[in-house]
Scaffold this motif. Sequence first.
Motif, PDB file in Angstrom:
ATOM      1  N   LEU A  39       0.600  -1.105   0.006  1.00 56.69           N
ATOM      2  CA  LEU A  39      -0.266   0.094   0.129  1.00 56.69           C
ATOM      3  C   LEU A  39       0.845   1.368  -0.145  1.00 56.69           C
ATOM      4  O   LEU A  39       0.820   2.178  -0.958  1.00 56.69           O
ATOM      5  CB  LEU A  39      -0.832   0.170   1.284  1.00 56.69           C
ATOM      6  N   ASP A  53      -8.658   4.245   2.628  1.00 61.02           N
ATOM      7  CA  ASP A  53      -7.388   5.105   2.890  1.00 61.02           C
ATOM      8  C   ASP A  53      -6.272   5.367   1.698  1.00 61.02           C
ATOM      9  O   ASP A  53      -6.032   6.473   1.576  1.00 61.02           O
ATOM     10  CB  ASP A  53      -6.839   5.026   4.295  1.00 61.02           C
ATOM     11  N   GLY A  93      -1.752  -0.071  10.690  1.00 62.84           N
ATOM     12  CA  GLY A  93      -2.933  -0.588  11.429  1.00 62.84           C
ATOM     13  C   GLY A  93      -3.809   0.439  12.223  1.00 62.84           C
ATOM     14  O   GLY A  93      -3.339   1.595  12.344  1.00 62.84           O
ATOM     15  N   GLN A  94      -5.129   0.181  12.021  1.00 68.04           N
ATOM     16  CA  GLN A  94      -6.139   1.148  12.781  1.00 68.04           C
ATOM     17  C   GLN A  94      -7.206   0.433  13.173  1.00 68.04           C
ATOM     18  O   GLN A  94      -7.269  -0.670  12.779  1.00 68.04           O
ATOM     19  CB  GLN A  94      -6.568   2.257  11.600  1.00 68.04           C
ATOM     20  N   SER A 129      -3.874   2.084   6.761  1.00 71.55           N
ATOM     21  CA  SER A 129      -3.823   0.769   6.796  1.00 71.55           C
ATOM     22  C   SER A 129      -2.562   0.354   7.057  1.00 71.55           C
ATOM     23  O   SER A 129      -2.402  -0.945   7.414  1.00 71.55           O
ATOM     24  CB  SER A 129      -4.727   0.117   5.294  1.00 71.55           C
ATOM     25  N   TRP A 154     -10.741   5.150   9.201  1.00 68.81           N
ATOM     26  CA  TRP A 154      -9.571   5.534   8.059  1.00 68.81           C
ATOM     27  C   TRP A 154      -8.609   6.700   8.670  1.00 68.81           C
ATOM     28  O   TRP A 154      -9.169   7.718   9.250  1.00 68.81           O
ATOM     29  CB  TRP A 154     -10.339   5.612   6.837  1.00 68.81           C
ATOM     30  N   PRO A 214      -1.330   5.680   3.524  1.00 65.95           N
ATOM     31  CA  PRO A 214      -2.508   5.420   4.021  1.00 65.95           C
ATOM     32  C   PRO A 214      -2.310   4.802   5.565  1.00 65.95           C
ATOM     33  O   PRO A 214      -1.472   3.963   5.895  1.00 65.95           O
ATOM     34  CB  PRO A 214      -2.940   4.249   3.083  1.00 65.95           C
ATOM     35  N   GLU A 262      -8.033  -0.420  -0.506  1.00 67.01           N
ATOM     36  CA  GLU A 262      -8.357   0.239   0.654  1.00 67.01           C
ATOM     37  C   GLU A 262      -8.838   1.778   0.691  1.00 67.01           C
ATOM     38  O   GLU A 262      -8.073   2.292   0.033  1.00 67.01           O
ATOM     39  CB  GLU A 262      -7.089   0.029   1.669  1.00 67.01           C
ATOM     40  N   PRO A 322     -10.706  -1.073  12.957  1.00 71.79           N
ATOM     41  CA  PRO A 322     -11.501  -1.514  11.931  1.00 71.79           C
ATOM     42  C   PRO A 322     -12.550  -0.509  11.600  1.00 71.79           C
ATOM     43  O   PRO A 322     -13.303  -0.163  12.681  1.00 71.79           O
ATOM     44  CB  PRO A 322     -11.751  -2.992  12.154  1.00 71.79           C
ATOM     45  N   PRO A 378      -1.890   2.009  16.120  1.00 74.21           N
ATOM     46  CA  PRO A 378      -1.027   1.996  14.725  1.00 74.21           C
ATOM     47  C   PRO A 378       0.394   2.210  15.147  1.00 74.21           C
ATOM     48  O   PRO A 378       0.927   2.506  16.305  1.00 74.21           O
ATOM     49  CB  PRO A 378      -1.316   3.078  14.008  1.00 74.21           C
TER      50      PRO A 378
END
Lengths: 487, 487
Positions: free
Chosen positions: A26, A426, A448-449, A445, A454, A443, A424, A451, A177
């Motif tokens: 990503l 984001d 991590g964030q 993702s 964004w 992004p 994704e 769920p 994150p």
Amino acid sequence: MLRGAARALTVGSLNPKVVALADHHLAGRVARRAQSMQEDLESNPASHPFKEIIYCNHSNPQSQGQQPNKFFREVLALCDYPHLLDRSQTSFLFSSDAIARARDILGLIPGRSTGGYSHCQGIEGLRDAIADGIASRDGLPSYAEDIFLTDGAAAPVHMMMHLLIRDRQDGILCPIPSHSLYTDSMVLRGATLVPYYLDESKGWRVNISDLKKQLDGARSKGIAVRGLVVVNPGNPTGQVLSEENQCEIVELCKNEGLVLLADEVYQENIYTDQKKFNSFKKVAGSIGHGEGDISLVSFHSVSNGYYGECGRRGGYMEVTGFSSEVRKEVYKVASLSSCSNISGQILMSLVMNPPKVGDESYTSYRAERDNILSSLSRCAEAMVSTFNSLEGMSCSKAEGAISVFPSVRLPPQAISAAEAMNTEPDAFYALRLLESTGIVVVPGSVFGQVPGTWHFRCTILPQEEKIPLIISRFKAFHEAFMEEFRS
Amino acid sequence: MLRGAARALTVGSLNPKVVALADHHLAGRVARRAQSMQEDLESNPASHPFKEIIYCNHSNPQSQGQQPNKFFREVLALCDYPHLLDRSQTSFLFSSDAIARARDILGLIPGRSTGGYSHCQGIEGLRDAIADGIASRDGLPSYAEDIFLTDGAAAPVHMMMHLLIRDRQDGILCPIPSHSLYTDSMVLRGATLVPYYLDESKGWRVNISDLKKQLDGARSKGIAVRGLVVVNPGNPTGQVLSEENQCEIVELCKNEGLVLLADEVYQENIYTDQKKFNSFKKVAGSIGHGEGDISLVSFHSVSNGYYGECGRRGGYMEVTGFSSEVRKEVYKVASLSSCSNISGQILMSLVMNPPKVGDESYTSYRAERDNILSSLSRCAEAMVSTFNSLEGMSCSKAEGAISVFPSVRLPPQAISAAEAMNTEPDAFYALRLLESTGIVVVPGSVFGQVPGTWHFRCTILPQEEKIPLIISRFKAFHEAFMEEFRS
């Protein structure tokens, strides 16, 4: 066509732990698009609706225009070519305290040779200087024998993971994150990542009851949780933990027998008067916990702060509260790479022992330092207030480190559009931002964030004169984006 | 006393692959004794029957007095502190070609910043220079995309082991005697070391039929043999492989599907007119094998040769004959440490692209280089002829690298005396040598040797003026030792 031996080597026959590493597709996808747009602009300045790509994705201050500290570079140059110390012209080119410092440093090195291997933990005299710097920062003793000088901060993180992780049944608590160093290192060792979410609603503080729940949950599945990673100031989240939150973390590690792996590489990047950086060692000491109570590793490097010397690969870890037998095993892992590079070792000692009041370079050193940190602080504030002014966006204060991590409530139609493109949401937002403004962000993702939420990571490192442009472009893009996908 | 968390961390709970690493106690025991004798001598010069410790155990040329190359260090200093390039006094302190080279190098770096992270394989322009150097060395094309710049040569060896080794059922063919980098790296990955003995009676050449036997033997036990390590010129054995022997090795790797891991870090250290260094890539090319036939990794570094810049941690690996999918996995492993240190990258490019005829520094560069290499050659010859003149000792010619590895037929009474002290006989010999002469060598057991034979590794790095003293002390010691233990 590959024949013979070359044909025998396939991805399927490689170490699956390496193959399992994310290729950060990503982040990579956005960065690759930025790269190709950069090439477009070089060959045809009119190829996009902007003249330049603005990189808010790199943690690489000097590549963004931040200048290296003059005193530090003077000392490095003199140590590289000590012949200069015998020449009269040198006093016209270098400050007197840089010359004196280079002489001192060379005097610490057996044979005055900066080209020999050092002790595998690093040159003892430089470790003394670093320990003195830590002691004066914390008001607590620090010892050269606890310091391992390393090629940046990634190397010692990999060393500790190597030491702590036996197999998939071993786990490490890691914030989400989180930047990829920790997650990659765990994948590579085959560890189980035990995630704990930072609490965005409370400025990304560590929620101890959630942490405890994650720990207990992992244990109930048979995972031996060996340690806890904490990044303070936070990356990508930019918070500075309160002392009270740090105390809770220390108590948990002490009570639960977890090695506290403290990433403190942003300790000089603080942008708030309300909080200061406290090392976990100092916090542990302040509540009466010492070597006998808690195993603590503090990571630092020359890559950030006002120095931002990423490419120099200097770093250290300070290892306390380990038995002498365990410490011997740390030493073994460190000795596998012989020693870290001597220039990086010297630079780390300079960072921890910069010019003092009265030294010739003090005024310029201090001005360079303050200019960089206050500029970063203004950039952070401008970005945070912009993001908070935009529809559906909210952004915690950037108290420290080098980035902010705003959340974006993406309209359902934008999410559907992303899904239709198998992207994704984001990443979809970040790519659209790039296409219309040339601004590169990462992004959420990737880090991590929670769920369904964004985010994106935006560094505060671009040169300050570009900030108004970034802000106006961002605003225009975001308003248009929200309008386009409004249901 | 350790309580709480600190108590929880024991050697028994660490990664057993780390714990299994040898602590090199034999080499360590001799080195520690030397260290304590050094301290004795510093506090009381009459504490031992000699005035100084002479280190023939370290592969660390500059710590033995070898001077760094002036041109190289000029360029490093200028790149560290580019401000010098704008000052008129600089032309009095630096050679014109060093100034030009520093400008060129800075021009290769985005933003002229030597403090930023580079591409994870290293700065592209520097990789171009290195590829050009390899191409001109071999008379074959070389490409920047195949070069991975690294912190010394240990880092890429660990990377390749990481990539190739899945578990204990994977093996690597490794020469015996061998330095610890390969054996340690395999222990750390949990690989099975498949040993092949170098043939001492033939000047340490590789005996292909023995190699094939070891390979078949390992396979019959279910070991998947992934690669073959070859060190040329040899360490600790000092041989330069013949081209014909290299061809046999290439053919074997090609036919058996083995990745050829070629340690070529001593390529500049050649002391014989009869042989020259041939890279395995060149040898493979000469018999018609290219990228499609054999997977080949060549390791090089700035640590040896006439430059001897160990502490600078510069190195590279050239990776050829890998499919693009496999290459992506190499890239992943390399990217874990972000990039290698930029000074080391610059130095590696200088080593592969030194001053040329006509450049201002060419004469001094060439004189420094030739003086060092011819001095090493004379030291090697003096040591080899001394060792061959001593009772029970024999020593192959030092054709290259930085050490010799003589065998000593120890008298049975010396072996008994060693056993009575619970010591390896070669360590017993090395410790006795140290006690009576101050000369430090490394016992052969550290490197491995044919059972029942005893050796030691002696580097040729001490400054030449010390060689007569080393020789006379060695002779006197050895004669007395043999007399003492004569049956």
